[in-house]
Structures are given as C-alpha cells and as structure tokens.
Design a protein around this motif. Structure first.
Motif: not given
Length: 132
Positions: A45-48, A83-89, A116-120
C-alpha cells in the motif's frame, strides 16, 4: 463463519476491487461474513495503490457500517496507507467501526509509531476481529 454468498457477489461486483490494479499492484477483495464486510488486501500500500484501498474501505452506507480489513497480505504500507486507514475509520461514522486483522509486524510497527493502534484495533485473526 457464515458467508452471505449473494451479498458477496453483489459487493464484489459493485466495488470493482476484485482485481489487482497492475501486475505488482494491490489486490482487494470484499466479502460479507456474519453481516460484517471483510476487505482482504494483498500487496504493498503506497501512493500508487492507496486509492484502491480507500475505495474498498469506504462503506456505501456509513451509518453503523462494520468492516474488518485483513492485512495479512500487506508487507509494506507507507503514509498514504496510514491516511487511507484514518479516512476509512472516519467514514464508518460514530456508530460503525473499522478493525484490522492479521497485521504483519512491519505494518503494525508503523501503526504503533504513528499512534493509530488505539484508534484502529488490531486483531490476530479475522475471526477475532469479527467477534471483537
């Protein structure tokens, strides 16, 4: 595990994410297990490739959406993936959730470093994530 076969086909077809973006790209498949969307991710998982993951983690109806992201096939994730995981959350709204399963050590270390582990929440297996 009860898999809703009809819903799996519908979700997979409408998500348009069941094939890799390119030979070395990201492969994302979606299924429904016990009423929870399971997104299985394979590749870096990268910018591409992060757009494919973003699409797969964005629920059609965020009200109460529940998603488990199986990251067992992800050996590397850069800041685009974070950033994608944060947006997904955030896309799951206040009553839904996004949980991570089978996170490989290098990716888990990155999630821990950025806090991020406390959030996800991260679970050792998909079944554990489903049962939460």
């Amino acid at each position: 595990m009860n898999v809703d076969e009809d819903h799996v086909a519908d979700t997979a077809d409408t998500a348009g994410t069941n094939e890799p973006a390119e030979p070395d790209g990201l492969s994302v498949t979606r299924s429904v297990v016990d009423g929870v969307t399971v997104v299985t991710v394979t590749g870096e998982v990268d910018h591409h490739t992060s757009g494919t993951l973003r699409q797969a983690l964005t629920p059609a109806d965020p009200d109460g959406a529940r998603t488990v992201a199986d990251l067992s096939g992800v050996p590397f994730m850069d800041s685009s993936g974070i950033n994608v995981l944060i947006a997904g959350h955030q896309a799951h709204g206040p009553t839904g959730w996004l949980r991570l399963a089978c996170v490989r050590r290098p990716v888990l270390r990155t999630l821990e470093i950025v806090g991020l582990t406390p959030l996800l929440p991260c679970y050792p297996t998909v079944r554990d994530a489903l049962e939460g």
